[in-house]
Design a protein around this motif. Structure first.
Motif, PDB file in Angstrom:
ATOM      1  N   GLU A 154       4.151  13.078  -0.326  1.00 53.24           N
ATOM      2  CA  GLU A 154       3.860  12.492   0.988  1.00 53.24           C
ATOM      3  C   GLU A 154       2.556  11.695   0.947  1.00 53.24           C
ATOM      4  O   GLU A 154       2.496  10.555   1.431  1.00 53.24           O
ATOM      5  CB  GLU A 154       3.755  13.582   2.046  1.00 53.24           C
ATOM      6  N   MET A 155       1.498  12.272   0.378  1.00 50.03           N
ATOM      7  CA  MET A 155       0.209  11.582   0.307  1.00 50.03           C
ATOM      8  C   MET A 155       0.287  10.336  -0.565  1.00 50.03           C
ATOM      9  O   MET A 155      -0.293   9.296  -0.236  1.00 50.03           O
ATOM     10  CB  MET A 155      -0.869  12.540  -0.198  1.00 50.03           C
ATOM     11  N   ASP A 156       1.007  10.437  -1.674  1.00 51.02           N
ATOM     12  CA  ASP A 156       1.165   9.266  -2.542  1.00 51.02           C
ATOM     13  C   ASP A 156       1.900   8.144  -1.820  1.00 51.02           C
ATOM     14  O   ASP A 156       1.541   6.965  -1.949  1.00 51.02           O
ATOM     15  CB  ASP A 156       1.930   9.647  -3.810  1.00 51.02           C
ATOM     16  N   LEU A 157       2.943   8.498  -1.073  1.00 51.88           N
ATOM     17  CA  LEU A 157       3.690   7.483  -0.327  1.00 51.88           C
ATOM     18  C   LEU A 157       2.797   6.813   0.704  1.00 51.88           C
ATOM     19  O   LEU A 157       2.799   5.573   0.830  1.00 51.88           O
ATOM     20  CB  LEU A 157       4.899   8.121   0.346  1.00 51.88           C
ATOM     21  N   LEU A 158       2.028   7.598   1.450  1.00 53.47           N
ATOM     22  CA  LEU A 158       1.174   7.019   2.477  1.00 53.47           C
ATOM     23  C   LEU A 158       0.109   6.110   1.855  1.00 53.47           C
ATOM     24  O   LEU A 158      -0.152   5.007   2.356  1.00 53.47           O
ATOM     25  CB  LEU A 158       0.521   8.126   3.303  1.00 53.47           C
ATOM     26  N   GLN A 159      -0.488   6.530   0.749  1.00 50.21           N
ATOM     27  CA  GLN A 159      -1.472   5.694   0.077  1.00 50.21           C
ATOM     28  C   GLN A 159      -0.828   4.400  -0.441  1.00 50.21           C
ATOM     29  O   GLN A 159      -1.426   3.328  -0.379  1.00 50.21           O
ATOM     30  CB  GLN A 159      -2.127   6.459  -1.076  1.00 50.21           C
ATOM     31  N   TYR A 160       0.381   4.496  -0.931  1.00 46.31           N
ATOM     32  CA  TYR A 160       1.101   3.306  -1.385  1.00 46.31           C
ATOM     33  C   TYR A 160       1.312   2.334  -0.221  1.00 46.31           C
ATOM     34  O   TYR A 160       1.111   1.112  -0.360  1.00 46.31           O
ATOM     35  CB  TYR A 160       2.444   3.717  -1.979  1.00 46.31           C
ATOM     36  N   LEU A 161       1.685   2.867   0.930  1.00 47.68           N
ATOM     37  CA  LEU A 161       1.893   2.004   2.094  1.00 47.68           C
ATOM     38  C   LEU A 161       0.585   1.377   2.555  1.00 47.68           C
ATOM     39  O   LEU A 161       0.548   0.200   2.923  1.00 47.68           O
ATOM     40  CB  LEU A 161       2.537   2.806   3.227  1.00 47.68           C
ATOM     41  N   PHE A 162      -0.510   2.139   2.544  1.00 48.06           N
ATOM     42  CA  PHE A 162      -1.813   1.575   2.903  1.00 48.06           C
ATOM     43  C   PHE A 162      -2.161   0.386   2.009  1.00 48.06           C
ATOM     44  O   PHE A 162      -2.687  -0.626   2.477  1.00 48.06           O
ATOM     45  CB  PHE A 162      -2.918   2.622   2.755  1.00 48.06           C
ATOM     46  N   ARG A 163      -1.902   0.511   0.719  1.00 55.19           N
ATOM     47  CA  ARG A 163      -2.343  -0.515  -0.240  1.00 55.19           C
ATOM     48  C   ARG A 163      -1.627  -1.842  -0.060  1.00 55.19           C
ATOM     49  O   ARG A 163      -2.095  -2.882  -0.552  1.00 55.19           O
ATOM     50  CB  ARG A 163      -2.150  -0.012  -1.674  1.00 55.19           C
ATOM     51  N   ASN A 189      -1.854   2.484   9.079  1.00 54.43           N
ATOM     52  CA  ASN A 189      -3.077   1.799   8.668  1.00 54.43           C
ATOM     53  C   ASN A 189      -4.113   2.807   8.196  1.00 54.43           C
ATOM     54  O   ASN A 189      -4.163   3.961   8.641  1.00 54.43           O
ATOM     55  CB  ASN A 189      -3.623   0.919   9.794  1.00 54.43           C
ATOM     56  N   GLU A 190      -4.938   2.341   7.275  1.00 51.55           N
ATOM     57  CA  GLU A 190      -5.877   3.204   6.557  1.00 51.55           C
ATOM     58  C   GLU A 190      -6.941   3.807   7.458  1.00 51.55           C
ATOM     59  O   GLU A 190      -7.454   4.888   7.183  1.00 51.55           O
ATOM     60  CB  GLU A 190      -6.532   2.369   5.459  1.00 51.55           C
ATOM     61  N   ALA A 191      -7.293   3.133   8.546  1.00 52.32           N
ATOM     62  CA  ALA A 191      -8.382   3.601   9.392  1.00 52.32           C
ATOM     63  C   ALA A 191      -7.974   4.776  10.271  1.00 52.32           C
ATOM     64  O   ALA A 191      -8.759   5.707  10.478  1.00 52.32           O
ATOM     65  CB  ALA A 191      -8.903   2.458  10.260  1.00 52.32           C
ATOM     66  N   PHE A 192      -6.768   4.744  10.813  1.00 53.44           N
ATOM     67  CA  PHE A 192      -6.397   5.704  11.856  1.00 53.44           C
ATOM     68  C   PHE A 192      -5.206   6.600  11.525  1.00 53.44           C
ATOM     69  O   PHE A 192      -5.012   7.621  12.188  1.00 53.44           O
ATOM     70  CB  PHE A 192      -6.110   4.962  13.165  1.00 53.44           C
ATOM     71  N   THR A 193      -4.369   6.235  10.561  1.00 49.24           N
ATOM     72  CA  THR A 193      -3.211   7.056  10.225  1.00 49.24           C
ATOM     73  C   THR A 193      -3.640   8.197   9.315  1.00 49.24           C
ATOM     74  O   THR A 193      -4.205   7.961   8.249  1.00 49.24           O
ATOM     75  CB  THR A 193      -2.117   6.228   9.539  1.00 49.24           C
ATOM     76  N   ASN A 232       0.038  -9.979   7.630  1.00 49.33           N
ATOM     77  CA  ASN A 232       1.350 -10.020   8.292  1.00 49.33           C
ATOM     78  C   ASN A 232       2.133  -8.775   7.878  1.00 49.33           C
ATOM     79  O   ASN A 232       2.708  -8.709   6.786  1.00 49.33           O
ATOM     80  CB  ASN A 232       2.085 -11.289   7.874  1.00 49.33           C
ATOM     81  N   MET A 233       2.192  -7.781   8.770  1.00 51.11           N
ATOM     82  CA  MET A 233       2.849  -6.523   8.431  1.00 51.11           C
ATOM     83  C   MET A 233       4.367  -6.594   8.568  1.00 51.11           C
ATOM     84  O   MET A 233       5.071  -5.692   8.112  1.00 51.11           O
ATOM     85  CB  MET A 233       2.272  -5.396   9.283  1.00 51.11           C
ATOM     86  N   VAL A 234       4.883  -7.658   9.165  1.00 47.24           N
ATOM     87  CA  VAL A 234       6.326  -7.915   9.120  1.00 47.24           C
ATOM     88  C   VAL A 234       6.713  -8.314   7.702  1.00 47.24           C
ATOM     89  O   VAL A 234       7.672  -7.779   7.121  1.00 47.24           O
ATOM     90  CB  VAL A 234       6.722  -9.012  10.121  1.00 47.24           C
TER      91      VAL A 234
END
Length: 280
Positions: free
Chosen positions: A219-228, A191-195, A124-126
């Motif tokens: 920027e990369m750290d933030l994106l990886q944090y969001l993926f996790r 999302n980890e697959a396509f972003t 649930n991404m909400v």
């Protein structure tokens, strides 16, 4: 209707999906989908044509440019490996987020599954967005991310095919936090697959860094944090498949992960995907 997990997911009984949905059934299922985000139906011995008809009740169907199709219905993709080739859907993702118009939802039917293993997780991404620390929510508000077909699917193509797909499907840019067009909910939409990266991180945070590597690493750290965030069990529901089980999920507000723990056993699925609208 029986909820399966606190965060999302419900099993729907007392419905025969071989039959066309009347207006009341359609409206009830659409409302249930918005509330629970993924719906499960057991023992639905429907044909490929009936699956197409069911999905078409909710909108126009896409034809996937890479996955193999059902021989009689190009709107149905055939998913799963075999005893020689393992399937590769085992990464958290939102279907076709690399399209300018990502999908509204998908209806997936189990044709064959192992006796044990091959479950699927939905997230649930909400709830994920709502659970982020307030400072992170502030940091990502207004940011955009780039979604690309080639990192995930390029290995299945030769150079000529990759160039053709790049022309047909240029990388798409979507809000990191999209708004659900029907509920108004805020959704974490990377999302980890396509972003692949954030499109405007430096623009939004200009003046805060000494060197290029400062903002690039952040920027990369933030994106990886969001993926996790999708990995947290508190936001998940897990389905154990059986023959003729159907899952119908809202692709705007969820991610999913097909667990590859059964190879070399077979797991074969048919998926119909409903075209959505541009994220905002």
């Amino acid at each position: 209707m029986d909820p399966i997990a606190p965060c999302l997911g419900a099993e729907i009984g007392n419905i025969d999906l071989r039959m066309p949905l009347d207006d009341d059934q359609y409206l009830a299922l659409r409302a249930a989908l918005l509330k629970h985000k993924v719906l499960f139906f057991r023992d639905q011995d429907i044909s490929a044509a009936q699956q197409v008809a069911l999905a078409s009740r909710f909108g126009e169907l896409e034809v996937h440019p890479v996955f193999p199709h059902h021989p009689d219905h190009r709107e149905l993709v055939v998913l799963g490996g075999d005893s020689a080739q393992a399937a590769r859907e085992n990464i958290f993702h939102t279907d076709v987020s690399w399209r300018k118009l990502p999908s509204m939802g998908s209806i997936l039917r189990c044709l064959e599954c192992p006796a044990v293993g091959g479950d699927t997780l939905w997230v649930n991404m909400v709830a994920v967005h709502a659970g982020l620390p307030a400072a992170v929510r502030d940091r990502i508000a207004g940011l955009h991310a780039v979604h690309d077909i080639l990192p995930a699917f390029g290995s299945r193509m030769n150079a000529e095919q990759r160039e053709a797909r790049r022309q047909e499907f240029p990388a798409a840019t979507h809000p990191v936090v999209r708004i659900h067009p029907e509920t108004g909910e805020k959704i974490l939409y990377v999302n980890e697959a396509f972003t692949t990266h954030l499109a405007d991180y430096l623009e939004k945070h200009e003046g805060q860094y000494r060197f290029g590597f400062d903002f690039r690493l952040e920027e990369m750290d933030l994106l990886q944090y969001l993926f996790r965030q999708a990995n947290a069990p508190e936001y998940q529901v897990r389905l154990r498949w059986r023959h003729n089980t159907i899952a119908f999920w809202d692709n705007r507000s969820t991610q999913h992960y097909a667990i590859q723990d059964y190879f070399p056993a077979r797991r074969r699925m048919l998926r119909a995907t409903i075209i959505g609208d541009a994220p905002f």
